[in-house]
Scaffold this active site. Structure first.
Site, mmCIF file in Angstrom:
data_model
loop_
_atom_site.group_PDB
_atom_site.id
_atom_site.type_symbol
_atom_site.label_atom_id
_atom_site.label_comp_id
_atom_site.label_asym_id
_atom_site.label_seq_id
_atom_site.Cartn_x
_atom_site.Cartn_y
_atom_site.Cartn_z
ATOM 1 N N ASP A 134 -27.428 8.863 45.709
ATOM 2 C CA ASP A 134 -26.691 7.858 46.482
ATOM 3 C C ASP A 134 -26.666 6.569 45.694
ATOM 4 O O ASP A 134 -27.706 6.116 45.188
ATOM 5 C CB ASP A 134 -27.366 7.582 47.832
ATOM 6 C CG ASP A 134 -27.047 8.645 48.881
ATOM 7 O OD1 ASP A 134 -26.469 9.678 48.509
ATOM 8 O OD2 ASP A 134 -27.396 8.429 50.053
ATOM 9 N N ASP B 129 -31.539 14.494 52.121
ATOM 10 C CA ASP B 129 -30.291 13.754 52.336
ATOM 11 C C ASP B 129 -29.389 13.979 51.124
ATOM 12 O O ASP B 129 -29.008 15.102 50.839
ATOM 13 C CB ASP B 129 -30.609 12.284 52.575
ATOM 14 C CG ASP B 129 -29.427 11.523 53.163
ATOM 15 O OD1 ASP B 129 -28.531 12.159 53.743
ATOM 16 O OD2 ASP B 129 -29.387 10.293 53.039
ATOM 17 N N ARG C 139 -18.992 16.296 48.751
ATOM 18 C CA ARG C 139 -19.383 15.029 48.100
ATOM 19 C C ARG C 139 -19.747 15.234 46.632
ATOM 20 O O ARG C 139 -20.876 15.047 46.220
ATOM 21 C CB ARG C 139 -20.547 14.370 48.839
ATOM 22 C CG ARG C 139 -20.210 13.971 50.257
ATOM 23 C CD ARG C 139 -21.337 13.181 50.888
ATOM 24 N NE ARG C 139 -20.995 12.773 52.248
ATOM 25 C CZ ARG C 139 -21.761 12.023 53.030
ATOM 26 N NH1 ARG C 139 -22.924 11.598 52.585
ATOM 27 N NH2 ARG C 139 -21.386 11.708 54.254
ATOM 28 N N ASP D 125 -34.863 8.232 53.568
ATOM 29 C CA ASP D 125 -33.945 9.297 53.982
ATOM 30 C C ASP D 125 -34.231 10.646 53.352
ATOM 31 O O ASP D 125 -33.812 11.679 53.862
ATOM 32 C CB ASP D 125 -32.504 8.904 53.642
ATOM 33 C CG ASP D 125 -32.017 7.730 54.465
ATOM 34 O OD1 ASP D 125 -32.514 7.559 55.592
ATOM 35 O OD2 ASP D 125 -31.138 6.988 53.976
#
Length: 448
Positions: free
Chosen positions: A273, A269, A325, A245
């Site tokens: 994560d 991205d 985020r 990603d």
């Protein structure tokens, strides 16, 4: 059997959910392929690694996360009450450390002779992460990455795939352009102190089905999606990977991870994560700039495996050019403490699938846009549902109209009672606690 299945799917919200889902996960250790894993061929080698990682993550889960948050806050309180964070005392001692993690190692001018002291300094949910402390030093001398199946000795990829614990350091300043994502094995420390190390203009770092990894004092930026292919992820294994990603750091099914003093920006991205039953993670003293999706904690609302996710996000600077985020959370328990937020473009902290979010001692400064003043954002739920999620703010400071919408039950015990009672709002100290966030310019024989 039918009763067992019923029990496993009849999951209720909040704390009771966690104690229901964990027996289900333990009893069903068969790992299925997920598109986010970027694994084209889930062979026997990876199946065994995945099952081992899941059992390790379940063991890492703490059924009493409040004890970890209280202990963390006690350490911050002890430091502040000790009075060792004023500009006068910093100058007097030549120690540039302003938070309890940094105080553990940064004041030692001989840090280069005892690099592994860092491994004793983690706090929060990732506090037992020791990385490559039990192994030898590995010096990266070659910034190239031109053979992803048989990496050359002296390269970062060659170091990262070794089976034994390693403390990886760098001979000199270098920019490492990864041809594809770099798969890191368990029990590794990537320690960029003493050099200016950039992971940039190529693939990012992937921690998949591993345990006990420290990533420290490097710069990660301009990370692009990889095309995949046959990539070595172990001395003993080469696997077929699908397209990646473009995450800066991707944590998948892994535990005991500590990311500290990393500067990150401009990845395709996410910057970080953490998904698929990853847990026991601390993200501390990092600096984030110029990015949309900053930190994602939890794969999707349908991945209940993330119920065991426990993450500490502390002493970070969320700086210019960030959109959303910081982090975005699902399912688990998240302690967001003493971070400094500046002018997000959409929201700062968000989530879905009833995560528990404890925000303490942060400083939130909203942008001028009247529609982005709210710190929080709930997704995919009506107020009748999200009002039950425990999202609490304590000791935070709100500037320029910023505000935090609380929900759920109040905290049973405040960590600022009794011995830890501070006579000031902890959020007012977020600036100095994060003063040296991001990659540091460390020189041997001098405090960092």
């Amino acid at each position: 059997m039918a009763a067992f299945v019923t029990n496993c799917v009849s999951v209720i919200f909040m704390v009771s959910f966690v104690f229901t889902i964990i027996p289900c996960l333990v009893a069903n250790t068969t790992i299925t392929i997920d598109k986010d894993a970027h694994i084209a061929d889930f062979d026997e080698f990876l199946q065994k690694r995945a099952e081992k990682a899941l059992q390790s993550s379940l063991s890492a889960y703490n059924p009493h996360p409040e004890e970890v948050t209280d202990n963390f806050n006690k350490q911050v309180g002890d430091l502040l009450l000790g009075g060792n964070v004023t500009r006068r005392n910093l100058k007097k001692s030549d120690c540039m450390a302003t938070n309890p993690i940094d105080r553990c190692w940064r004041c030692d001018p001989n840090w280069a002779k005892d690099r592994k002291k860092l491994a004793r300094c983690a706090r929060g949910f990732g506090r037992y992460t020791t990385g490559g402390m039990a192994g030898n030093y590995y010096v990266v001398t070659d910034p190239s990455d031109d053979d992803i199946q048989n990496p050359r000795p002296g390269t970062l990829r060659h170091a990262a795939i070794q089976e034994e614990p390693l403390w990886i350091i760098f001979e000199r300043n270098m920019v490492i352009r990864l041809s594809e994502e770099l798969l890191i094995t368990s029990n590794k420390t990537i320690d960029g102190r003493g050099a200016e190390v950039h992971i940039a203009y190529g693939g990012g770092l992937t921690l998949q089905f591993v345990q006990n990894v420290i990533i420290h004092n490097i710069r990660i930026h301009h990370i692009y999606p990889g095309s995949g292919g046959m990539i070595r992820d172990s001395v003993f294994h080469i696997g077929l990977r699908t397209k990646s990603d473009g995450d800066g750091i991707s944590i998948f099914g892994s535990n005991h991870i500590w990311i500290d003093h990393v500067s990150m920006s401009k990845c395709s991205d996410g910057l970080i994560d953490a998904i698929m039953a990853s847990t026991a993670i601390t993200i501390s003293s990092c600096k984030f700039n110029n990015h949309n999706d900053v930190i994602l904690l939890g794969a999707s609302d349908g991945h209940s495996e993330d119920a065991i996710m426990q993450v500490t996000v502390a002493f970070n600077r969320f700086g210019k050019g960030l959109v959303q985020r910081m982090p975005r959370c699902r399912w688990g328990f998240f302690h967001i403490v003493n971070n400094d937020y500046a002018q997000w473009q959409m929201y700062a902290i968000g989530g879905s699938a009833h995560p528990t979010i404890i925000s303490q001692g942060n400083r939130f400064k909203a942008a001028k846009n009247q529609f982005t003043k709210e710190v929080t954002k709930r997704d995919y739920a009506e107020e009748s549902e999200w009002s039950k999620w425990q999202w609490r703010s304590e000791g935070d400071v709100f500037l320029n109209g910023a505000y935090f919408v609380e929900s759920g039950a109040p905290l049973h015990e405040t960590p600022f009672n009794g011995k830890n009672k501070l006579q000031f709002k902890p959020g007012s100290y977020a600036g100095r606690l994060t003063r040296y966030a991001g990659a540091l310019k460390c020189k041997a024989s001098q405090p960092c």
